[in-house]
Design an enzyme around this catalytic site. Structure first.
Site, PDB file in Angstrom:
ATOM      1  N   GLU A 188       0.784  -1.262   0.063  1.00  0.00           N
ATOM      2  CA  GLU A 188      -0.082   0.006  -0.056  1.00  0.00           C
ATOM      3  C   GLU A 188       0.864   1.300  -0.011  1.00  0.00           C
ATOM      4  OE1 GLU A 188      -1.892  -2.932   2.777  1.00  0.00           O
ATOM      5  OE2 GLU A 188       0.037  -2.422   2.176  1.00  0.00           O
ATOM      6  N   CYS A 197      -0.025   0.611   7.262  1.00  0.00           N
ATOM      7  CA  CYS A 197      -0.812   0.877   6.018  1.00  0.00           C
ATOM      8  C   CYS A 197      -1.974   1.209   6.210  1.00  0.00           C
ATOM      9  CB  CYS A 197      -0.842  -0.619   5.278  1.00  0.00           C
ATOM     10  SG  CYS A 197       0.836  -1.049   4.576  1.00  0.00           S
ATOM     11  N   ALA A 242      20.211 -44.093  -1.197  1.00  0.00           N
ATOM     12  CA  ALA A 242      21.509 -44.290  -1.272  1.00  0.00           C
ATOM     13  C   ALA A 242      21.732 -45.774  -1.375  1.00  0.00           C
ATOM     14  CB  ALA A 242      22.258 -43.785   0.097  1.00  0.00           C
ATOM     15  N   GLU A 257      16.282 -31.395   3.828  1.00  0.00           N
ATOM     16  CA  GLU A 257      16.937 -32.439   3.017  1.00  0.00           C
ATOM     17  C   GLU A 257      17.632 -33.410   3.331  1.00  0.00           C
ATOM     18  OE1 GLU A 257      19.316 -30.199  -0.039  1.00  0.00           O
ATOM     19  OE2 GLU A 257      17.495 -29.046  -0.628  1.00  0.00           O
TER      20      GLU A 257
END
Length: 365
Positions: A76, A111, A188, A297
Site C-alpha cells: 500500500e 498501512c 543411497a 533435505e
C-alpha cells in the site's frame, strides 16, 4: 492511448500478479496493491457488503505497488508513493489489495493509517491478516469512515500466501521435506553413496526451491556422510554456476558436531546448529528467528522424526528412473502396522523434470 481502465475484480487479478513478484522467502507476506480512481456516480456499497456487490464499472488505474521484502515499503505504501511520483491524487480512491492492510508499526508504519491519511474512500482486500501483530487494519479503516470489502478472490489470495498463512496461523515454520529416490525407494546405495540419483535438471530445480525458502535443515548424520554446502546455486547464461542472491539459513539438527573443515563453514547463508532431537524444539527455535519456510533435505533419520511427529506440511519427492535393489530407504519406521494408520498426503502437482519425476503433495491434516 488513454490511462488503463480496470474493474475492481480485474484490479485484484493485477494485484495478485504484482504480489507474486515479491520474494517468497522472508518473514513478510507477498502483497500487491492497485489504486483505482473513484467512478462517476459510484454505486453505493453498504458496510460489510459481499465482493459480488462491488461496482462492476471500469475505473482508471492511478498507481500500483508490491512488497519487495522485509524492510522495504509495504504494497500500500509503495502504491501511494507511486501515485506521488506520478503526480496524481488518491482522495476518494479505491485501494485493491491482496491482504488486509496492517495496523502494526514495525520496520514501516501501519498501512491502514497511511490509506486513511491519503483520503482513500474504499479498501477491497482478498485475505484477512491472521498475524496477531499486524491484524486489525480493517477495523482501523472502518473507524475512520473507509468502506471495507473483504474476500474478493480470497481463494487465489490464500493460494499465493499458503506457506506464509500456515506458518503465521500456527506459529511454527511451514515444513517441506525433500526426497530424491530411485524407483524402488532408495536414497543411497548399500555403501552409502548417493550422488547422483537424480539428473542435472532435477538438481537445478531443487536449487531454485532452496533459493525461495528461509532455511534448509539436515541432520548431523548427513553432514558427516555427504559434507553438504546447503547453498542455493544458479547457472548463468555463461554456463557458470554461482551462489544465488538469496542464501537460506543453514540448519544442522542433532548432537554430533560440525567438522571444522565442513563445507557448511564456507560461503553461503548463516549456520545454525541445534543440538537436539526434539522436533518441537527445532521448530520453536526456527520460529524465534522468523523462519516461515524450512526445507528439510535429509537424511532418513531427520525425515522420519518429522514425519512421525506430524510436522511435515509438504513433500517434494523426486523419483529417478533407476533401480538399486538394496540400500538406504528415504524414511524409516513410522510405527505404521496396518493400512488404517497409513500417513497420507494430497497430491497438488506432478511434473517431469528431465528424466526424473517430481511429485508435490501436502498434508491432509
Amino acid at each position: 492511448m488513454g490511462p488503463q481502465q480496470l474493474t475492481i475484480d480485474a484490479a485484484m487479478t493485477r494485484a495478485l500478479q504484482l504480489a507474486a513478484r515479491g520474494p517468497a522467502y522472508g518473514p513478510n507476506p507477498r502483497v500487491g496493491c492497485v489504486l483505482l480512481a473513484p467512478a462517476d456516480d459510484t454505486v453505493p456499497v453498504s458496510e460489510g457488503a459481499a465482493p459480488d456487490a462491488l461496482d462492476p464499472r471500469p475505473r482508471t488505474v492511478l498507481a500500483e505497488g508490491y512488497h519487495q521484502g522485509a524492510g522495504t515499503p509495504h504494497a500500500e505504501a509503495a502504491a501511494l508513493a507511486d501515485a506521488r511520483d506520478r503526480g496524481v491524487g488518491v482522495r476518494g480512491a479505491t485501494a485493491v489489495v491482496t491482504l488486509e492492510p496492517c495496523a502494526h508499526t514495525g520496520r514501516t508504519g501501519p498501512c491502514a493509517d497511511a490509506l486513511v491519511a491519503a483520503g482513500v474512500a474504499q479498501v477491497v482486500h482478498a485475505v484477512d491478516d491472521p498475524n496477531p501483530l499486524a491484524r486489525g487494519g480493517a477495523a482501523v479503516l472502518r473507524a475512520a469512515g473507509v468502506r471495507v470489502v473483504r474476500g474478493l478472490r480470497a481463494a487465489e489470495g490464500a493460494a499465493l500466501l499458503h506457506v506464509w498463512l500456515t506458518a503465521v496461523r500456527r506459529g511454527t515454520p511451514y515444513v517441506t521435506l525433500k526426497t530424491a529416490t530411485t524407483l524402488d525407494g532408495f536414497v543411497a546405495a548399500e555403501d552409502g553413496t548417493s550422488r547422483w540419483i537424480t539428473g542435472s535438471e532435477a538438481r537445478a530445480h531443487a536449487h531454485r526451491v532452496r533459493a525461495a525458502v528461509d532455511a534448509i535443515a539436515v541432520g548431523t548424520g548427513t553432514v558427516r556422510a555427504d559434507d553438504p554446502a546447503l547453498t542455493a546455486r544458479v547457472t548463468g547464461h555463461d554456463g557458470v554456476e554461482r551462489l544465488a542472491e538469496h542464501q537460506p539459513l543453514r540448519v544442522v539438527v542433532g548432537h554430533g558436531g560440525i567438522p571444522p573443515r565442513s563445507r557448511l563453514r564456507g560461503d553461503g547463508g548463516p549456520l545454525l546448529h541445534l543440538p537436539t532431537h526434539d522436533v518441537a524444539e527445532v521448530l520453536r527455535a526456527l520460529a524465534a528467528r522468523e523462519v516461515r519456510h524450512v526445507l528439510v533435505e535429509g537424511g532418513p533419520t531427520l525425515a522420519t522424526a518429522l514425519l512421525a511427529a506430524g510436522a511435515v506440511d509438504e513433500l517434494h519427492a523426486y523419483v529417478a528412473p533407476a533401480l538399486l535393489g538394496a540400500g538406504r530407504r528415504a524414511v524409516g519406521d513410522l510405527g505404521v502396522r496396518t493400512m488404517a494408520d497409513v500417513r497420507r498426503f494430497r497430491t497438488v502437482e506432478v511434473r517431469r523434470v528431465g528424466d526424473d519425476v517430481l511429485m508435490v503433495s501436502r498434508s491432509v491434516r
